[in-house]
Write a protein that holds these residues in place. Structure first.
Motif, PDB file in Angstrom:
ATOM      1  N   ASP A  38      -4.421  43.473  22.235  1.00 33.42           N
ATOM      2  CA  ASP A  38      -3.311  43.328  21.301  1.00 33.42           C
ATOM      3  C   ASP A  38      -3.677  42.362  20.171  1.00 33.42           C
ATOM      4  OD1 ASP A  38      -0.533  43.824  20.495  1.00 33.42           O
ATOM      5  OD2 ASP A  38      -0.286  41.686  20.941  1.00 33.42           O
ATOM      6  N   ALA A  39      -4.397  41.278  20.491  1.00 34.67           N
ATOM      7  CA  ALA A  39      -4.795  40.292  19.475  1.00 34.67           C
ATOM      8  C   ALA A  39      -5.777  40.886  18.466  1.00 34.67           C
ATOM      9  CB  ALA A  39      -5.415  39.066  20.147  1.00 34.67           C
ATOM     10  N   LEU A  40      -6.537  41.894  18.869  1.00 31.80           N
ATOM     11  CA  LEU A  40      -7.487  42.547  17.962  1.00 31.80           C
ATOM     12  C   LEU A  40      -6.828  43.661  17.150  1.00 31.80           C
ATOM     13  CD1 LEU A  40     -10.563  42.799  20.359  1.00 31.80           C
ATOM     14  CD2 LEU A  40     -10.121  41.056  18.613  1.00 31.80           C
ATOM     15  N   ARG A  41      -5.852  44.329  17.746  1.00 29.53           N
ATOM     16  CA  ARG A  41      -5.198  45.463  17.078  1.00 29.53           C
ATOM     17  C   ARG A  41      -4.057  45.060  16.149  1.00 29.53           C
ATOM     18  NH1 ARG A  41      -4.275  50.261  21.518  1.00 29.53           N
ATOM     19  NH2 ARG A  41      -6.470  50.790  21.833  1.00 29.53           N
ATOM     20  N   SER A  42      -3.401  43.974  16.471  1.00 26.98           N
ATOM     21  CA  SER A  42      -2.182  43.579  15.765  1.00 26.98           C
ATOM     22  C   SER A  42      -2.377  42.237  15.050  1.00 26.98           C
ATOM     23  CB  SER A  42      -1.052  43.450  16.800  1.00 26.98           C
ATOM     24  OG  SER A  42      -0.003  42.671  16.300  1.00 26.98           O
ATOM     25  N   PRO A  43      -1.707  42.033  13.924  1.00 27.13           N
ATOM     26  CA  PRO A  43      -1.816  40.748  13.224  1.00 27.13           C
ATOM     27  C   PRO A  43      -0.901  39.663  13.805  1.00 27.13           C
ATOM     28  CG  PRO A  43      -0.432  42.216  11.967  1.00 27.13           C
ATOM     29  CD  PRO A  43      -0.952  43.019  13.151  1.00 27.13           C
ATOM     30  N   ALA A  44      -0.150  39.946  14.861  1.00 26.02           N
ATOM     31  CA  ALA A  44       0.874  39.019  15.361  1.00 26.02           C
ATOM     32  C   ALA A  44       0.311  37.649  15.745  1.00 26.02           C
ATOM     33  CB  ALA A  44       1.616  39.636  16.537  1.00 26.02           C
ATOM     34  N   LEU A  45      -0.768  37.606  16.524  1.00 25.03           N
ATOM     35  CA  LEU A  45      -1.344  36.322  16.940  1.00 25.03           C
ATOM     36  C   LEU A  45      -1.828  35.545  15.723  1.00 25.03           C
ATOM     37  CD1 LEU A  45      -2.302  34.386  19.223  1.00 25.03           C
ATOM     38  CD2 LEU A  45      -4.488  35.614  19.143  1.00 25.03           C
ATOM     39  N   PHE A  46      -2.551  36.201  14.841  1.00 21.75           N
ATOM     40  CA  PHE A  46      -3.041  35.537  13.631  1.00 21.75           C
ATOM     41  C   PHE A  46      -1.886  34.992  12.812  1.00 21.75           C
ATOM     42  CE2 PHE A  46      -3.653  35.927   9.053  1.00 21.75           C
ATOM     43  CZ  PHE A  46      -4.628  34.962   8.860  1.00 21.75           C
ATOM     44  N   GLU A  47      -0.833  35.762  12.624  1.00 21.59           N
ATOM     45  CA  GLU A  47       0.300  35.324  11.807  1.00 21.59           C
ATOM     46  C   GLU A  47       1.005  34.122  12.428  1.00 21.59           C
ATOM     47  OE1 GLU A  47       1.195  35.996   8.772  1.00 21.59           O
ATOM     48  OE2 GLU A  47      -0.426  37.433   8.554  1.00 21.59           O
ATOM     49  N   ARG A  48       1.148  34.111  13.757  1.00 15.96           N
ATOM     50  CA  ARG A  48       1.760  32.943  14.411  1.00 15.96           C
ATOM     51  C   ARG A  48       0.898  31.703  14.175  1.00 15.96           C
ATOM     52  NH1 ARG A  48       2.246  36.333  18.910  1.00 15.96           N
ATOM     53  NH2 ARG A  48       0.971  34.917  20.151  1.00 15.96           N
ATOM     54  N   TRP A  49      -0.423  31.861  14.321  1.00 18.03           N
ATOM     55  CA  TRP A  49      -1.341  30.747  14.088  1.00 18.03           C
ATOM     56  C   TRP A  49      -1.281  30.302  12.624  1.00 18.03           C
ATOM     57  CZ3 TRP A  49      -5.672  30.904  10.841  1.00 18.03           C
ATOM     58  CH2 TRP A  49      -6.446  29.738  10.842  1.00 18.03           C
ATOM     59  N   ARG A  50      -1.306  31.245  11.707  1.00 18.23           N
ATOM     60  CA  ARG A  50      -1.302  30.931  10.273  1.00 18.23           C
ATOM     61  C   ARG A  50      -0.067  30.123   9.891  1.00 18.23           C
ATOM     62  NH1 ARG A  50       0.284  32.886   5.259  1.00 18.23           N
ATOM     63  NH2 ARG A  50       1.560  34.530   6.133  1.00 18.23           N
ATOM     64  N   GLN A  51       1.077  30.490  10.441  1.00 19.89           N
ATOM     65  CA  GLN A  51       2.317  29.775  10.123  1.00 19.89           C
ATOM     66  C   GLN A  51       2.313  28.342  10.649  1.00 19.89           C
ATOM     67  OE1 GLN A  51       4.635  30.719   7.969  1.00 19.89           O
ATOM     68  NE2 GLN A  51       3.291  32.484   7.635  1.00 19.89           N
ATOM     69  N   MET A  52       1.455  28.044  11.598  1.00 21.01           N
ATOM     70  CA  MET A  52       1.356  26.683  12.146  1.00 21.01           C
ATOM     71  C   MET A  52       0.440  25.789  11.313  1.00 21.01           C
ATOM     72  SD  MET A  52       0.929  27.457  16.148  1.00 21.01           S
ATOM     73  CE  MET A  52       2.332  27.838  17.168  1.00 21.01           C
ATOM     74  N   GLN A  53      -0.278  26.365  10.383  1.00 17.38           N
ATOM     75  CA  GLN A  53      -1.214  25.592   9.565  1.00 17.38           C
ATOM     76  C   GLN A  53      -0.461  24.805   8.491  1.00 17.38           C
ATOM     77  OE1 GLN A  53      -4.378  25.617  10.858  1.00 17.38           O
ATOM     78  NE2 GLN A  53      -3.132  26.814  12.268  1.00 17.38           N
ATOM     79  N   PRO A  54      -1.008  23.634   8.082  1.00 16.28           N
ATOM     80  CA  PRO A  54      -0.336  22.811   7.075  1.00 16.28           C
ATOM     81  C   PRO A  54      -0.071  23.561   5.765  1.00 16.28           C
ATOM     82  CG  PRO A  54      -2.200  21.624   8.026  1.00 16.28           C
ATOM     83  CD  PRO A  54      -2.235  23.022   8.573  1.00 16.28           C
ATOM     84  N   GLU A  55      -1.001  24.420   5.370  1.00 20.60           N
ATOM     85  CA  GLU A  55      -0.857  25.215   4.145  1.00 20.60           C
ATOM     86  C   GLU A  55      -1.110  26.688   4.483  1.00 20.60           C
ATOM     87  OE1 GLU A  55       0.150  24.093   1.246  1.00 20.60           O
ATOM     88  OE2 GLU A  55       0.157  21.987   1.837  1.00 20.60           O
ATOM     89  N   PRO A  56      -0.146  27.367   5.073  1.00 25.25           N
ATOM     90  CA  PRO A  56      -0.358  28.755   5.509  1.00 25.25           C
ATOM     91  C   PRO A  56      -0.859  29.687   4.406  1.00 25.25           C
ATOM     92  CG  PRO A  56       1.790  27.966   6.232  1.00 25.25           C
ATOM     93  CD  PRO A  56       1.207  26.909   5.346  1.00 25.25           C
ATOM     94  N   ASP A  57      -0.406  29.465   3.192  1.00 28.44           N
ATOM     95  CA  ASP A  57      -0.809  30.342   2.095  1.00 28.44           C
ATOM     96  C   ASP A  57      -2.261  30.157   1.690  1.00 28.44           C
ATOM     97  OD1 ASP A  57       1.707  31.455   2.048  1.00 28.44           O
ATOM     98  OD2 ASP A  57       2.446  30.098   0.491  1.00 28.44           O
ATOM     99  N   GLU A  58      -2.882  29.068   2.141  1.00 24.94           N
ATOM    100  CA  GLU A  58      -4.281  28.809   1.812  1.00 24.94           C
ATOM    101  C   GLU A  58      -5.249  29.339   2.869  1.00 24.94           C
ATOM    102  OE1 GLU A  58      -4.924  24.746   0.718  1.00 24.94           O
ATOM    103  OE2 GLU A  58      -3.276  24.791  -0.734  1.00 24.94           O
ATOM    104  N   VAL A  59      -4.727  29.873   3.973  1.00 26.28           N
ATOM    105  CA  VAL A  59      -5.574  30.447   5.011  1.00 26.28           C
ATOM    106  C   VAL A  59      -6.204  31.735   4.493  1.00 26.28           C
ATOM    107  CG1 VAL A  59      -5.585  31.500   7.312  1.00 26.28           C
ATOM    108  CG2 VAL A  59      -4.260  29.418   6.905  1.00 26.28           C
ATOM    109  N   ASP A  60      -7.496  31.880   4.713  1.00 25.66           N
ATOM    110  CA  ASP A  60      -8.220  33.070   4.260  1.00 25.66           C
ATOM    111  C   ASP A  60      -7.608  34.312   4.922  1.00 25.66           C
ATOM    112  OD1 ASP A  60      -9.991  35.069   3.574  1.00 25.66           O
ATOM    113  OD2 ASP A  60     -11.754  34.067   4.411  1.00 25.66           O
ATOM    114  N   PRO A  61      -7.033  35.223   4.136  1.00 22.24           N
ATOM    115  CA  PRO A  61      -6.408  36.417   4.710  1.00 22.24           C
ATOM    116  C   PRO A  61      -7.396  37.310   5.460  1.00 22.24           C
ATOM    117  CG  PRO A  61      -6.395  36.528   2.313  1.00 22.24           C
ATOM    118  CD  PRO A  61      -6.931  35.186   2.681  1.00 22.24           C
TER     119      PRO A  61
END
Length: 112
Positions: A38-61
């Motif tokens: 599921d973590a490889l097929r879906s962006p859900a895990l990545f998106e949860r992690w990205r939102q936890m970052q200090p600057e989510p918009d600066e995370v390499d898409p």
């Protein structure tokens, strides 16, 4: 071209990342395989992690890439769980997802 990765979880009960909301919750090899797939097929895990970052918009898409065709099979051998992931995602992305899910409690055993 898909690559086959063989991953070993030597202590499955300890295969947890540092952030519980992103970690494996699995206990059996089938559940570990399902959660990694599921973590490889879906962006859900990545998106949860990205939102936890200090600057989510600066995370390499590019780190959020997915492979809808990824497959993961699990098996139990001795006291370890082995996961065989077949995916077209780069190894860097696979390793990132595994660090989120299992922390440092995994080993890459083979790549083909």
């Amino acid at each position: 071209m898909p690559v086959r990765y063989v991953i070993r979880l030597p202590e499955p009960a300890a295969a947890r990342g540092s952030e519980p909301s992103l970690s494996f919750t699995a206990n059996g090899y089938e559940a570990f395989a399902e959660q990694l797939q599921d973590a490889l097929r879906s962006p859900a895990l990545f998106e949860r992690w990205r939102q936890m970052q200090p600057e989510p918009d600066e995370v390499d898409p590019a780190l959020g890439a997915t492979d809808p065709q990824a497959t993961v099979e699990g098996r139990r051998e001795d006291m370890s769980v082995y996961l065989t992931a077949t995916t077209s995602l780069p190894g860097e992305i696979l390793r990132h997802r595994l660090r989120l899910l299992a922390g440092s409690r995994w080993e890459l055993r083979d790549v083909r």
